[in-house]
Design a protein around this motif. Structure first.
Motif: not given
Ligand code: UDP
Ligand code: MG
Length: 354
Positions: A26-38, A90-103
């Motif tokens: 179900n749609p959860p109450q809270v989403s925790i968004v974490v950008p990760l690069y290496n 997981l959201v896997l980006l194709r390449r490194n887009f930077g922290q802002t784009a990842a967030m």
């Protein structure tokens, strides 16, 4: 929950063991968004700490981890974990887009009513999240952290950041002490309206405040990095200052660029007229040659500049109209709707009967 805090043991799936009240379907109450690069060595402890913090809070949650094109095996580590924990998206980006784009990518994929953003290197304290969520319950739209005891280098990180925050607070007139803290919690309707480019994620509180969000800055903890390296150096400060110019423009003139460029055009036009009049006067009454008079040059240049500014203003006005009309963007923001039919909730606006 003590065993979750033990970094050495492999992560179990707490939600499947019935310790956490979580229904990731179900749609959860809270989403925790974490950008990760290496961040390979941080993935497991981070997952464990977030899980522990959210289990203590008794709300359903999802962790949206955005892999920003990591090359060190972070991706594989995340994939392994996600097999055991359905709450880990997981959201896997194709390449490194930077922290802002990842967030931004994480926020776009988050489904929770509340959205929390946090760094993936455990420099922020996951246990601060429940405190922020409580503030949202109390009616704030956005709660952002202030790293009171920031654990980074003084000369290259803390000092430039202090100066940048001071300039930003002065220029935008938004009372802020620490914009660089990624740990933030906000309602999903605020998140949906955000448009994040460049280094813009640090301006989230200002952009949200501009859209009418009730913002609150609370002191949060900050730890030194245990694993991996920081991805930034002093050069980021320059980029932040450039972004500040964009933000200032957006806050003041985004919807009516003519107010800025028209004003500049008028000043230039006036200067041109005065310079022309003085050149003419000098010719008639002082018999000063017009072609040899530098004031003629000034008159011509300001006349051209004036035309340019007016055309820029007109182009800007057209752009603003295209932006609002074509992309279904609104020049207003609704806090709540009363006595309207309950909709599918897609827009995130809260509705109630009077
Ligand atoms: N990060 C990212 N993409 C990048 C750079 C950084 O996703 O291109 C992530 C990084 O993995 C970390 C967070 O953004 O989770 C903050 O980065 P970092 O710790 O390097 O910044 P600092 O805390 O030193 O300001
Ligand atoms: Mg960090």
């Amino acid at each position: 929950y003590r065993h979750f805090l033990d970094f050495a043991t492999p992560p179990s799936a707490p939600n499947q063991k019935g310790i956490c009240v979580n229904s990731p379907d179900n749609p959860p109450q809270v989403s925790i968004v974490v950008p990760l690069y290496n961040e390979i060595d941080n993935v497991v402890p981070l997952h464990r700490r977030l899980t522990t913090a959210m289990c203590g809070d008794q709300r359903s949650y999802e962790i949206v981890a955005v892999d920003d094109g990591s090359m060190d095996g972070t991706t594989q580590e995340l994939l392994q974990l996600s097999k055991r924990d359905a709450a880990l998206k997981l959201v896997l980006l194709r390449r490194n887009f930077g922290q802002t784009a990842a967030m931004f990518a994480g926020i776009q994929h988050a489904r929770g009513k509340y959205i929390v953003t946090i760094d993936g290197d455990l420099q922020n304290e996951p246990d601060d999240i429940p405190v922020m969520l409580k503030k949202l319950d109390q009616g704030y739209d956005l709660v952002h952290g202030w790293r009171v005891h920031r654990q980074d280098g003084w000369l290259l990180r803390k000092l430039p950041s202090k100066i940048a925050n001071w300039i930003i607070a002065k220029v935008t007139k938004f009372p802020v002490r620490d914009l660089g803290c990624t740990l933030k919690a906000f309602r999903c309707d605020i998140a949906r309206e955000l448009e994040l480019y460049g280094e813009m994620h640090r301006f989230i509180p200002i952009l949200a405040h501009w859209r009418g969000a009730r913002c609150l800055e609370i002191p949060t903890r900050h730890h030194p990095r245990r694993f991996g390296q920081t991805k930034y150096g002093i050069d980021r400060t320059v980029r932040v200052v450039l972004d500040l110019i964009t933000v200032k423009y957006m806050l003041k003139y985004f919807a009516s660029p003519m107010k800025l460029f028209g004003g500049l055009g008028m000043i230039c036009g006036l200067m041109s007229l005065i310079a022309f009049a003085v050149t003419g006067g000098m010719k008639w009454f002082g018999s000063v040659d017009m072609t040899g008079n530098p004031l003629l040059l000034l008159a011509c240049v300001t006349a051209v500049a004036s035309l340019q500014f007016f055309s820029l203003g007109l182009l800007g006005e057209v752009n603003a109209r295209i932006y609002y009309a074509n992309q279904d963007k609104k020049s207003y923001a609704v806090r709540e709707l009363v006595n309207f039919q309950p909709a599918n909730g897609e827009d995130g606006i809260s509705r109630r009967a009077a």
